[in-house]
Design an enzyme around this catalytic site. Structure first.
Site, PDB file in Angstrom:
ATOM      1  CD  GLU A  94      -3.093   0.734   2.493  1.00 35.73           C
ATOM      2  OE1 GLU A  94      -2.433   0.132   3.652  1.00 35.73           O
ATOM      3  OE2 GLU A  94      -4.105   0.966   2.369  1.00 35.73           O
ATOM      4  CG  ASN A 104      -4.569  -1.533   9.311  1.00 34.43           C
ATOM      5  OD1 ASN A 104      -4.864  -2.806   9.527  1.00 34.43           O
ATOM      6  ND2 ASN A 104      -3.127  -1.157   9.217  1.00 34.43           N
TER       7      ASN A 104
END
Ligand SMILES: NC(=O)c1ccc[n+]([C@@H]2O[C@H](COP(=O)([O-])OP(=O)(O)OC[C@H]3O[C@@H](n4cnc5c(N)ncnc54)[C@H](O)[C@@H]3O)[C@@H](O)[C@H]2O)c1
Length: 297
Positions: A151, A189
């Site tokens: 990411e 997340n």
């Protein structure tokens, strides 16, 4: 880019060093003491042995990988020739801000500074340096040599050229980079932690037991592991810290950590690393021995 410095040789740092070294980069692995570095080298060696056994790496590639890694206990000497620094030290904001001030002082002026943080703002980290446009998030997944995703997090000031270089570099590691913007939890997340938190609420409210919740998600949603077991793998303290970042960052009660999670962390039940979380683990082994005490009979 040829010279990569990695700060922190724990779970993520040793995986990041392993991966860069395997793909021919020259890696300086830096930690605060030699013990941590020795342990990291042993882990890398063990993981390389596993790759050789599986036939995905030759003995020769294994020894080349190990030769590409040097260890340092000082940031100053470890980053002085770096083209890129990837910081993977403990998830603590004060610590990371201090490290980035040092990196800005000691790494070459044109080196890119990246953080592997799970949740701390890249923009805030960049702001303590004099090169905010050359600071970026490189969020690898655990275990790094195996997981395909990186990411790539653009801070508010990150320039296009820096992002482009990191995307290309990630592909050279045979990873798939995905570009995202810098908001709490990024993408991974922000989506994963509310799911884990909801699984803990489901347990807390007595809707089902540990085994049942994880089995529903594994067999019903084709997840390779259930959310409660995944939380044990990540560390319940880490899950709690990330949920707090989401809760504080958005000011939205939907991210409030489940009281059961708060209690378990306070009681020292942090998952695999302490031998008990939602499941119990024998001697720190990742083998699940029993579904935890919250399992309904
Ligand atoms: N564990 C995961 O699954 C995971 C996944 C993605 C991202 N992350 C992120 O990666 C980072 C590292 O996490 P981890 O799980 O590897 O932690 P860890 O506790 O396993 O390792 C952290 C290492 O940093 C070292 N360290 C602390 N202060 C330092 C300093 N000043 N200089 C050099 N080294 C220092 C520690 O000695 C330790 O070896 C965190 O930001 C975390 O949020 C973790």
């Amino acid at each position: 880019m040829k010279n990569i410095s990695v700060i922190g040789s724990g779970t993520m740092g040793n995986g990041i060093a392993h991966t860069f070294a395997q793909f021919g980069y020259s890696v300086n692995l830096i930690d605060i003491n030699q013990n941590a570095l020795d342990k990291a080298l042993q882990t890398i060696q063990k993981n390389l042995d596993r790759q050789v056994l599986k036939g995905t790496l030759t003995e020769e590639q294994k020894s080349e990988t190990l030769q590409n890694i040097k260890t340092f206990t000082s940031i100053e000497s470890g980053v002085k020739a770096a083209d890129l620094v990837v910081e993977a030290a403990t998830e603590n904001i004060e610590l990371k801000l201090k490290i980035f001030k040092d990196l800005d002082a000691f790494a070459p002026a044109d080196a890119i500074l990246a953080s592997n943080t799970s949740s701390i703002s890249i923009t805030q980290i960049a702001a303590v340096t004099n090169r905010g446009d050359n600071v970026i998030g490189m969020h690898f997944m655990n275990p790094v040599p195996v997981m395909k995703l990186v990411e790539v997090i653009r801070g508010y000031q990150t320039r296009n050229e820096t992002t482009e270089k990191i995307m290309v570099l990630s592909e050279s590691l045979q990873k798939t980079p995905v570009e995202v913007n810098d908001y709490p939890g990024f993408v991974a997340n922000r989506i994963l932690m509310p799911m884990i938190n909801e699984a803990i609420y489901t347990l807390h409210e007595g809707v089902a037991g540990v085994y049942e919740i994880d089995t529903v998600m594994k067999l019903g949603m084709a997840h390779p592991m259930g959310p409660l077991q995944l939380a044990d793998f990540i560390g319940l303290d880490v899950c709690l810290a990330i949920l707090k970042v989401l809760y504080d960052g958005f000011g939205n009660p939907k991210y409030a950590p489940c009281p059961l999670l708060v209690n378990m962390v306070a009681a020292g039940k942090k998952g695999i690393k302490t031998g008990e979380g939602f499941y119990e683990y024998a001697n720190g082994s990742k083998d699940l021995i029993i579904a935890g005490k919250f399992k309904k009979s």
